[in-house]
Write a protein that holds these residues in place. Structure first.
Motif, short mmCIF file in Angstrom:
data_model
loop_
_atom_site.label_atom_id
_atom_site.label_comp_id
_atom_site.label_asym_id
_atom_site.label_seq_id
_atom_site.Cartn_x
_atom_site.Cartn_y
_atom_site.Cartn_z
N UNK A 137 0.37 -2.57 -16.35
CA UNK A 137 -0.77 -3.14 -17.07
C UNK A 137 -1.75 -2.04 -17.44
N UNK A 138 -2.27 -2.09 -18.66
CA UNK A 138 -3.21 -1.06 -19.11
C UNK A 138 -4.67 -1.47 -18.92
N UNK A 139 -4.95 -2.76 -18.95
CA UNK A 139 -6.34 -3.23 -18.81
C UNK A 139 -6.35 -4.48 -17.94
N UNK A 140 -7.29 -4.55 -17.00
CA UNK A 140 -7.41 -5.73 -16.13
C UNK A 140 -8.89 -6.09 -16.01
N UNK A 141 -9.19 -7.36 -16.27
CA UNK A 141 -10.54 -7.90 -16.06
C UNK A 141 -10.44 -8.89 -14.90
N UNK A 142 -11.01 -8.53 -13.76
CA UNK A 142 -10.86 -9.36 -12.57
C UNK A 142 -11.98 -10.37 -12.39
N UNK A 147 -19.08 -12.98 -1.55
CA UNK A 147 -20.40 -12.86 -2.16
C UNK A 147 -20.68 -11.49 -2.81
N UNK A 148 -19.62 -10.70 -3.09
CA UNK A 148 -19.83 -9.43 -3.77
C UNK A 148 -20.35 -9.69 -5.19
N UNK A 149 -20.81 -8.61 -5.84
CA UNK A 149 -21.38 -8.78 -7.17
C UNK A 149 -20.65 -7.96 -8.23
N UNK A 150 -19.54 -7.30 -7.86
CA UNK A 150 -18.84 -6.49 -8.84
C UNK A 150 -17.39 -6.30 -8.44
N UNK A 151 -16.53 -6.15 -9.45
CA UNK A 151 -15.13 -5.83 -9.25
C UNK A 151 -14.72 -4.82 -10.31
N UNK A 152 -14.06 -3.74 -9.88
CA UNK A 152 -13.65 -2.66 -10.79
C UNK A 152 -12.14 -2.76 -11.00
N UNK A 153 -11.70 -2.61 -12.24
CA UNK A 153 -10.28 -2.66 -12.54
C UNK A 153 -9.79 -1.38 -13.19
N UNK A 192 -7.86 3.07 -18.65
CA UNK A 192 -8.91 2.11 -18.99
C UNK A 192 -9.55 1.59 -17.70
N UNK A 193 -10.85 1.78 -17.58
CA UNK A 193 -11.61 1.28 -16.44
C UNK A 193 -12.46 0.11 -16.90
N UNK A 194 -12.44 -0.98 -16.12
CA UNK A 194 -13.21 -2.17 -16.47
C UNK A 194 -14.14 -2.54 -15.33
N UNK A 195 -15.15 -3.30 -15.68
CA UNK A 195 -16.11 -3.78 -14.68
C UNK A 195 -16.39 -5.24 -14.93
N UNK A 196 -16.22 -6.06 -13.87
CA UNK A 196 -16.66 -7.45 -13.88
C UNK A 196 -17.86 -7.52 -12.94
N UNK A 197 -19.00 -7.95 -13.45
CA UNK A 197 -20.23 -7.92 -12.64
C UNK A 197 -20.96 -9.25 -12.71
#
Length: 482
Positions: free
Chosen positions: A410-415, A420-426, A448-453
């Protein structure tokens, strides 16, 4: 007196099953020691003690399923003397002279009174006389025999008049030690399962405290199910009865794993549904030039033994941890309608399990670890996650989570954020792409680095600072090795 309760090992845990106690009443436990094994819907986890003290009473039997917060045991203050341990040395403090008497007792054997005994009494008589319970032995010899576990009644003394000497006790103790089977440290549950599965505990390598054998060790050492009988019925019943034949056997063998997988999927579904419903996510992504990082990685691996070589995942994890230290607004928890910063950067690593589902145990203080240590910790964490050997602190205190699906292509992942965390890095796969550098077009490795916040805790500007920090660290890899 403190209560040791069923801990919450994740936001998706409401209850747990106590599988095994690793300690017993009277054992001295220290903060951080694993004391019990608990099964949740997602994994089997070693639970650590939260304080130092003496385990005074176990309140829940192995096999019981209880809600989070249920008292499992009572912990009293730490004491130097424990039941059955060091008691002989500290008993009777009011008579200190009694403990010194055995040191003076070697004198009786030197008294000349015993030698005359052989004159009136034949050699065979002492053995007969000793049958009722009288044994010719000095206090020191009796003390040594008691310590060595030697029964004086079974000894034929070589001293004058059949008197048992210290040499006799030493020889008997040595013979007893050579024939006595070695004592194997094992938990009560492990002994019971070993008896059921007919496993010799002496052949099992223990992984518990002080190399004690645990239930999981016995199950792993147990021989697999031999199936000599099933082929015969299958051959005897060709086609028509075959659907009925497997039904009594197959469900009993597969239902536990199927039920476990179903329970895990339900737990994940519930948590992710709540996360999507309650957390207002925002998403950002960036593409990072990995040429410098990969060159440094290849150079390191060329100079290192096979066991110390690094994978790109270690670089990505270290960059994510250092960036979280730079942007602490994304490293922590959202609870009670406010953000609480984490104490340290504990990076949760999403690990897919072989039977399906996933867990996200934490690498503690990942920002402070050297890359070789981080790589070793990552390998160990993944191995223990897939064999059900995680600890409670590893699944409950991650401050930010990283998911890396590069090995899956996989090249890109949005998690989805793990509350109760506030961020996830993919992170995706490192791929070669056309890339312009200083006005010249070439082929470079990029990721590719992604951030879900969580929009309640931060906004896009903070997220952008975080991804910019990740990119800067990966493009200047010397900062990852320091």
């Amino acid at each position: 007196m403190a209560e040791f309760t069923m801990p919450s090992l994740g936001a998706d845990m409401d209850e747990g099953t106590l599988l095994e106690w690793l300690v017993g009443p009277g054992d001295l436990v220290r903060k951080g020691d694993p004391v019990a094994v608990v099964e949740t819907a997602k994994s089997t986890i070693e639970v650590e003690c939260f304080e130092t003290g003496t385990m005074t009473k176990l309140l829940v039997e192995p096999g019981a399923t209880v809600p989070v917060g249920t008292p499992l045991a009572l912990i009293g203050p730490a004491t130097e003397q424990q039941p059955g341990r060091h008691a002989p040395k500290k008993g009777k403090p009011s008579k200190p002279t009694e403990s010194a008497e055995p040191a003076e007792t070697p004198k009786p054997p030197e008294i000349p009174s015993p030698p005359p005994e052989p004159v009136p009494v034949p050699v065979s008589a002492p053995s007969a006389a000793r049958r009722p319970g009288h044994i010719e032995a000095g206090p020191l010899v009796r003390h040594l025999a008691e310590q060595s576990g030697v029964d004086l009644e079974t000894l034929h003394g070589s001293g004058p008049g059949g008197r048992v000497t210290r040499t006799d006790v030493d020889h008997a103790a040595a013979a007893r030690a050579s024939t006595k089977p070695p004592h194997v440290r094992a938990t009560p549950l492990a002994r019971r399962i070993a008896a059921e599965l007919r496993v010799d505990l002496a052949t099992v390598k223990g992984t518990g405290r002080q190399s004690a054998v645990r239930a999981s060790d016995v199950r792993q050492a147990a021989p697999g199910p031999s199936a000599p009988a099933p082929p015969a019925p299958a051959a005897a019943a060709p086609v028509h009865p075959s659907p009925a034949r497997p039904s009594p056997v197959r469900p009993s063998a597969t239902r536990p794993s199927e039920d476990r997988t179903t329970a895990m999927r339900q737990a994940i579904a519930g948590l992710m549904s709540r996360a999507n419903r309650d957390i207002p996510h925002y998403y950002l992504s960036t593409t990072v030039d990995m040429a410098a990082a990969m060159d440094r990685l290849h150079e390191h691996n060329r100079r290192s033994p096979v066991g110390e070589r690094l994978l790109p995942a270690a670089l990505l994890l270290k960059a994510a941890a250092l960036a979280a230290r730079e942007v602490p607004e994304l490293n922590g928890f959202w609870s009670d309608d406010h953000f609480t910063a984490g104490e340290g950067v504990h990076v949760g690593v999403a690990v897919s399990l072989r039977g399906g589902g996933l867990v996200a145990p934490a690498v503690h203080d990942a920002d402070t670890l050297a890359l070789p240590q981080l790589m070793a910790g990552l390998k160990d964490l993944v191995t223990r996650a897939r064999t059900g050997r995680l600890r409670g602190s590893e699944v409950s205190d991650a401050t930010i989570t990283v998911t890396n699906l590069g090995d899956q292509g996989v090249e890109t992942v949005f998690g989805v954020i793990y509350p109760p965390q506030v961020a996830l890095v993919g992170f995706g796969r490192v791929v070669d792409r056309p890339w312009a550098v200083d006005g010249l077009l070439g082929v470079r490795p990029v990721v590719t680095a992604t951030l879900s916040a969580d929009h309640r805790a931060t906004d896009g500007a903070v997220g952008a600072r975080y991804l910019t920090a990740v990119a800067r660290l990966l493009q200047n890899p010397e900062q990852l090795w320091t």
